[in-house]
Design a protein around this motif. Sequence first.
Motif, PDB file in Angstrom:
ATOM      1  N   LEU B 665      87.996  13.352 -29.161  1.00  0.00           N
ATOM      2  CA  LEU B 665      88.246  11.955 -29.497  1.00  0.00           C
ATOM      3  C   LEU B 665      89.372  11.821 -30.510  1.00  0.00           C
ATOM      4  CD1 LEU B 665      84.684  10.453 -29.508  1.00  0.00           C
ATOM      5  CD2 LEU B 665      86.632   9.651 -28.194  1.00  0.00           C
ATOM      6  N   VAL B 668      92.622  12.114 -28.664  1.00  0.00           N
ATOM      7  CA  VAL B 668      92.877  10.909 -27.875  1.00  0.00           C
ATOM      8  C   VAL B 668      93.296   9.758 -28.786  1.00  0.00           C
ATOM      9  CG1 VAL B 668      91.791   9.160 -26.428  1.00  0.00           C
ATOM     10  CG2 VAL B 668      91.337  11.569 -26.010  1.00  0.00           C
ATOM     11  N   ILE B 669      92.530   9.550 -29.864  1.00  0.00           N
ATOM     12  CA  ILE B 669      92.812   8.404 -30.729  1.00  0.00           C
ATOM     13  C   ILE B 669      94.145   8.577 -31.443  1.00  0.00           C
ATOM     14  CG2 ILE B 669      92.041   7.235 -32.841  1.00  0.00           C
ATOM     15  CD1 ILE B 669      89.222   7.413 -31.761  1.00  0.00           C
ATOM     16  N   LEU B 672      96.828   7.793 -29.056  1.00  0.00           N
ATOM     17  CA  LEU B 672      96.928   6.348 -28.843  1.00  0.00           C
ATOM     18  C   LEU B 672      97.607   5.672 -30.024  1.00  0.00           C
ATOM     19  CD1 LEU B 672      93.425   5.611 -27.315  1.00  0.00           C
ATOM     20  CD2 LEU B 672      95.631   5.282 -26.208  1.00  0.00           C
ATOM     21  N   VAL B 673      97.252   6.100 -31.250  1.00  0.00           N
ATOM     22  CA  VAL B 673      97.873   5.519 -32.442  1.00  0.00           C
ATOM     23  C   VAL B 673      99.371   5.764 -32.404  1.00  0.00           C
ATOM     24  CG1 VAL B 673      98.045   5.726 -34.935  1.00  0.00           C
ATOM     25  CG2 VAL B 673      95.815   5.691 -33.857  1.00  0.00           C
ATOM     26  N   THR B 675     101.319   6.072 -29.861  1.00  0.00           N
ATOM     27  CA  THR B 675     102.023   5.174 -28.948  1.00  0.00           C
ATOM     28  C   THR B 675     102.094   3.762 -29.509  1.00  0.00           C
ATOM     29  OG1 THR B 675     100.000   4.696 -27.798  1.00  0.00           O
ATOM     30  CG2 THR B 675     101.331   6.472 -26.922  1.00  0.00           C
ATOM     31  N   ARG B 676     101.089   3.369 -30.252  1.00  0.00           N
ATOM     32  CA  ARG B 676     101.077   2.000 -30.786  1.00  0.00           C
ATOM     33  C   ARG B 676     102.052   1.812 -31.916  1.00  0.00           C
ATOM     34  NH1 ARG B 676      97.023  -1.472 -29.318  1.00  0.00           N
ATOM     35  NH2 ARG B 676      97.546  -2.909 -30.998  1.00  0.00           N
ATOM     36  N   VAL B 764      89.073  -0.835 -38.928  1.00  0.00           N
ATOM     37  CA  VAL B 764      90.118  -0.382 -38.019  1.00  0.00           C
ATOM     38  C   VAL B 764      90.490  -1.499 -37.054  1.00  0.00           C
ATOM     39  CG1 VAL B 764      90.644   1.216 -36.148  1.00  0.00           C
ATOM     40  CG2 VAL B 764      89.467   2.030 -38.181  1.00  0.00           C
ATOM     41  N   LEU B 765      89.455  -2.183 -36.551  1.00  0.00           N
ATOM     42  CA  LEU B 765      89.690  -3.295 -35.632  1.00  0.00           C
ATOM     43  C   LEU B 765      90.573  -4.349 -36.297  1.00  0.00           C
ATOM     44  CD1 LEU B 765      88.746  -3.916 -32.809  1.00  0.00           C
ATOM     45  CD2 LEU B 765      86.951  -5.338 -33.783  1.00  0.00           C
ATOM     46  N   ILE B 768      94.168  -3.133 -36.549  1.00  0.00           N
ATOM     47  CA  ILE B 768      94.888  -3.167 -35.279  1.00  0.00           C
ATOM     48  C   ILE B 768      95.235  -4.604 -34.923  1.00  0.00           C
ATOM     49  CG2 ILE B 768      94.734  -2.652 -32.831  1.00  0.00           C
ATOM     50  CD1 ILE B 768      92.818  -0.381 -33.605  1.00  0.00           C
ATOM     51  N   THR B 772      98.731  -6.698 -33.824  1.00  0.00           N
ATOM     52  CA  THR B 772      98.935  -7.082 -32.429  1.00  0.00           C
ATOM     53  C   THR B 772      99.813  -8.316 -32.311  1.00  0.00           C
ATOM     54  OG1 THR B 772      96.562  -7.006 -32.546  1.00  0.00           O
ATOM     55  CG2 THR B 772      97.541  -6.683 -30.385  1.00  0.00           C
TER      56      THR B 772
END
Lengths: 139, 794
Positions: B665, B668-669, B672-673, B675-676, B764-765, B768, B772
């Motif tokens: 995980l 993966v995370i 992902l971070v 790419t963001r 974290v949410l 992010i 956005t």
Amino acid sequence: MRTVIFRTFAPYLSALMVLFSIFVLLRGHNEPGGGFIGGLIAASALAIFGIACGVASVRRAIVFHPMSISGFGLFIGALAGTLSFFKDQPFMTSQWLIFEMFGVEIALSTPLIFDIGVYLVVVGAIGSIALSLEERETD
Amino acid sequence: MTPAVIDDTTLYAVLAPFAAAVVAPILTRWFKHNAAWPLALVPALIFLHFAGFIAPVSEGQSFVAAKAWAPSYGINFSVYVDGLSTLFALLISGIGTFIILYAGGYLKGHPQQGRFFSFLFMFMGAMLGLVLGNNLISLFIFWELTSITSFLLIGFDHLRAASRRAAIQALVVTGGGGLALLAGFILIIAATGEIEMSTLLGSPDIIKDSGLYLPIFILVLGGAFTKSAQFPFHFWLPNAMEAPTPVSAYLHSATMVKAGVYMLMRMHPLLGDTVLWTTVLPLFGGVTLIVGTLLAVRQTDLKLMLAYTTVASLGLLVMLTGTSHEKALEGAVLYLLAHSLFKGALFMVAGTIDHEAGTRDITKLGGLRSAMPVTFVAACLAALSMAGLPPFIGFIAKEVLYYGTWGWLELGLPITIVAVIGNSLMLVIAAAVAIKPFFGPKVETPKHAHEGPVLLFAGPVVLSVLGLVLALTAHTTGVLFVGPTLASLTGVFAELDLHLLPTKINAPLILSLITIGLGITLFTQIDKLRALIASVLMAIGWGPDKGFDQFVSGVVSISSLFTRFVQTGKMQTYMLLTFGFTAIAVLVPAYLVDSFPAMPRMPDYRFYEWGILLIAVLGLIAVLVAKTRLTAIVSLGIQGFAVALIFMMFGAPDLSFTQFMVETLSVVILALVMTRLNLSPRDHRSVPQAVLTGVVAVAVGLGLTLTLLAITQQPFDSRLSDFFTEFSRSIAHGRNIVNVILVDFRGFDTLGEIAVVVLAGLCVLALIRVRTKPDEEELAAPSEISKSKPAEVR
């Protein structure tokens, strides 16, 4: 990432992983496993499903917002600890209900409820992080 | 006399309003504003319960009841019923009954009426818990609860900036004072070893003899003075008038602001009658009395006039309590009773006028007596009591308190002069409040004025008539209410004989006549007086209210300076500092005490174990030579999997299992971070930077390795693992010890940890989301995003 093979295969893989995570969760008290590890497996299932088929379909599939699932997990985890109050015992004293059904011994207990709470917290929180990070790719 | 133990009914009486707070919104949804009728039954029943104590308490008895809460710390939920607490409990529940009715009429049709009832009930419960509190810690909790509910009620109309400011101001001042009070309580517990008020009161000299008297005195006063709005903390109370009028009538005149006076009276046997007490209290009280009345005269808003006279009355009460003179204390108790009745009534009258006529500015009101006859009568009765005229309870209070101040040897004369000036100004306000809106020619008001419904006038009428009845039955009032309360203050139970009218011509009567004369003279000159005070205030130009704003902005700018210094906003700096200090923390102490481990002997590994170690090392080398960041992240995962395999081989399947998942995980995370964040795929650090981070990385790794080696070289204490192995199956019905520890033996730790996981997920949410789409729509309705998002994507 979104090859046809992966997209076709991922839902089945995710479903299997979720099933396996529940198995790991329930056997945890006697064999290696438990809520935390089960939750991590289920969260990875959600992440894989999200990468393959888009975050929107994951969100549809789990119905609730992942953080609500997480919050609910914390809630039942804490609630499991309060059941002992009815027997005038301190917070989180474990309560057991062991009976036989179809010849199999079944043990229901507050630690089990608590472990399910841990599972939901981990699925929700990690799943929420993974899904919201994946979301950008689809925008 | 030692207090008798009673059953738990009184404890439930304190908790009943909290239950009502839960039910109130539901009832309000069903019955709209008429929910006030059934809801008012709750305080009415509480009133009846405490009325049952009047007879035994007036015979000198007292009672305690307790339920264990956190017994290991000596914290109990316990109540102490004596004269003082009975009087307060009766005032809170009695006036509360009419406030609930009044709130039903006042906020009729308001969409949040249910929530308003809820807050009022929560306050009522907190206030009852405060005045009945026996255990110092539970008393403190209720004390702070009154501050918090007051905050909610002042800020009820939270869409207006003035309400929010007033609410925060009240919370900061009274909450800050509450912390001082807590410190004082803790000192009391430390100095005496007692935590229950009733046992403390049993040996009155215990604090004075303890050597901690001075700090305890200052801290308790800090709590009491802020709560009861004594100068220079008086500014929050007039601002609190931003709250709806039922709140002003209930919290900010009749009950909550008296909590400070209650605390002083309660503490009087323990802290009172010292030189410090009889100097500091009369001084602050006297200044507050004069400042409060002068500021009241300046106002033209009915509620603000009443608010400043409340400040003044609280000053008078503190001044009288500060004399420690028996007769003056008696005056204080009488005045407390009188003030709660007439001020509660007058506030409700002011609210009714505002509600029915559309304004409460006395320069825009006049001639309402024919339009609102019932309210008019109530206003007159209450104002006569406030002015201190016979035959009202206010008059008796004034007579007794003059008798007390005149007879007080130490500082009798200055105190008496202050009291006379204060009372005559109070008479001026009372006259202005009762005469201006009702007499004279009819003035056109924003709304067409007419009498309010019974919900609105029930309270003022009953309270103002009570002011008359209690005075007409002066002897009974003295025996039932004033005597027992006074006994709580002095510690000595004495029969009390009160008369409605003075039996002979004496100093108090003459002082009363002077007060009335001075008051009437000043009333005729009220406009000049108002202009004079306004010009003086203009000349001073600064007040504590402004000071509060300066204080707040000062705190904000200092903390933002500090934050900017500590939080540079560069991730690299944070990481470097964190790991740098970790390295120092593990290496330096080990070096200082020379506790480095001995060189371990080379272990005897099998070939596949060497193989896995090799994979881990290769993974690390791959991280170092990786060209892109993504490759480095994935390579780090190789090392993690190798470690998981090692766990597996050495008999820790659970750990290994978790390590596998965490590694997966995190890769993966992290990916992902990456790419963001739109980072450049390569690492652009300069050589010196790379060397510095490399040194820190090696130092941390070395430090942790050495620490681990040192730990494993210690003799192993197996008591804990033996315990878990032995009892995991028999007590916790589980063979997997790790899991049993997590969910059973150490379940409480896990509960804390999963709470952290939930919070971390939320944070974290939020982070992010911030990045956005910062458009206004999302900022306005954050709860909508999660629902609308899937549809959007689809």
